[in-house]
Design an enzyme around this catalytic site. Structure first.
Site, PDB file in Angstrom:
ATOM      1  CG  HIS A 132       3.425 -31.239  -6.506  1.00 44.54           C
ATOM      2  ND1 HIS A 132       3.438 -29.875  -6.698  1.00 44.54           N
ATOM      3  CD2 HIS A 132       4.562 -31.691  -7.096  1.00 44.54           C
ATOM      4  CE1 HIS A 132       4.530 -29.522  -7.357  1.00 44.54           C
ATOM      5  NE2 HIS A 132       5.220 -30.615  -7.625  1.00 44.54           N
TER       6      HIS A 132
ATOM      7  CG  ASP B 109       2.134 -26.851  -6.123  1.00 42.99           C
ATOM      8  OD1 ASP B 109       2.716 -26.775  -7.206  1.00 42.99           O
ATOM      9  OD2 ASP B 109       2.139 -27.865  -5.418  1.00 42.99           O
TER      10      ASP B 109
END
Ligand code: NAD
Ligand code: LMR
Length: 327
Positions: free
Chosen positions: A187, A159
């Site tokens: 996440h 990410d």
């Protein structure tokens, strides 16, 4: 010649495994002078494909690869391991959230946590990649309470890398101009890429990218939904970029962080920044090459505060969904 380090990888015959193992064996994970032994863990139906992966690893003739142990036995798989990369688990399909996988994948991490505790080397560190990785990590950690909690990690580096690339594209700069960008929380689609502390060529991101609406309408949703976008486009979840992020995570944990930078990884929260103690929460981190620390003293504005609380709430909810897997 250094003694080999044993690296255990679960799901070794899967997509991520196929992008990951060859880089570990060629020295990208632990360095160009560090021999490794790969301990490759699969479930029984994956063993045939794993045989082929082992053949290909042999056929690369990597000088640093000192042994390969393919197995579906967790005790053998985690034996002597100093790093465990827990990838093996079912990926989501289009239309699912990652936490929808908890019912299928969560229980995998009870037995793996126990087997790591019983068999791994005394310096074992574990990075969970399999989704939903924060809560799977929480399950494994809680099933291995003899291992210090600071040795458990869940991956949010993909990410971070995604966020850095989006900022670089928008600003028209090289991606390595972007620093100090951390992912906060889960996440998942609630993750928060905190651009307020990030810099581009040393200047704060909001001073370089002045299009405020772009952050809320484009940047944050793009980063939060990137995994789903890849599944939609490829019909399969991200693999090469996930393997790359796993390598980046271990490199960042084991090498000193530059003074003007930080990196993202989800760790056991001790309540830092007011986050519920005990969750596996992604923070801005620094390493001195040995020990990790959370970046302290950041000013959290009202916008960021709302976001970091929302992702905390989701992790708290996920924790309550797996209470039967936490001893
Ligand atoms: P894949 O289906 O291609 O491979 C998974 C492999 O794991 C298969 O070979 C399967 O046989 C094996 N496996 C399943 N259960 C196992 C178990 N109990 N023990 C050992 N091996 C087991 O999937 P993939 O694309 O490699 O993705 C793996 C996981 O990683 C998924 O959960 C996916 O959602 C996740 N992922 C996480 C991130 C992240 O940023 N954290 C990024 C990408 C993918
Ligand atoms: C990703 O972020 O690409 C992975 O977690 C896979 C997914 O399910 O989105």
């Amino acid at each position: 010649m250094k003694a080999p380090i044993h690296v255990a990888v679960t799901g070794a015959a899967g997509q991520i495994g196929y992008s990951l193992l060859f880089r570990i064996a060629s020295g990208h994970l632990l360095g160009p002078d560090q021999p490794v032994v790969l301990r490759l863990i699969e479930i029984e139906p994956g063993m045939k494909a794993l045989e082929g992966v082992v053949m290909e690893l042999q056929d690369c003739a990597f000088p640093l690869l000192k042994g390969i142990v393919p197995t579906c036995d967790l005790n053998e798989g985690f034996d002597q391991a100093s790093w465990a990369l827990l990838v093996g688990s079912v990926p989501r399909k289009a239309g699912m959230e990652r936490k929808d996988l908890l019912g299928i994948n969560g229980k995998i991490f009870t037995s793996q946590g126990k087997a790591i505790q019983e068999n791994a080397a005394s310096d074992i560190r574990t990075l969970v990649v399999g989704n939903p990785c924060n809560t799977n990590c929480l399950i494994a950690m809680n099933n291995a309470l003899d291992i210090p909690k600071e040795r458990w990690f869940a991956m949010t580096r993909l990410d971070e890398n995604r966020a850095k690339s989006q900022l670089a594209i928008k600003a028209g700069v090289d991606v390595d101009s972007v620093k100090n960008l951390a992912i906060w929380g889960n996440h998942s689609s609630t993750m928060y890429p905190n651009y307020f502390d990030a810099t581009i060529d040393g200047n704060s991101v909001p001073s370089v990218i002045t299009d405020e609406a772009w952050f809320t309408e484009d940047f944050i949703p793009t980063v939060q939904q990137r995994g789903a976008a890849i599944i939609k486009a490829r019909g399969l979840s991200s693999a090469a970029s996930a393997a790359n992020a796993a390598i980046d995570t271990v490199r960042s944990i084991t090498t000193p962080t530059a003074s003007d930078d930080c990196f993202s990884v989800a760790i056991h929260s001790n309540g830092e920044y007011g986050i519920e103690k005990g969750l596996i929460y992604s923070y801005p981190m620094k390493s001195d090459g040995q020990k990790l620390s959370i970046v302290e003293g950041l000013e959290i504005n009202a916008f960021s505060s709302e976001k970091i609380k929302a992702t905390e709430a989701e992790l708290s909810e996920e924790k309550s969904m797996v209470s039967d897997l936490l001893p």
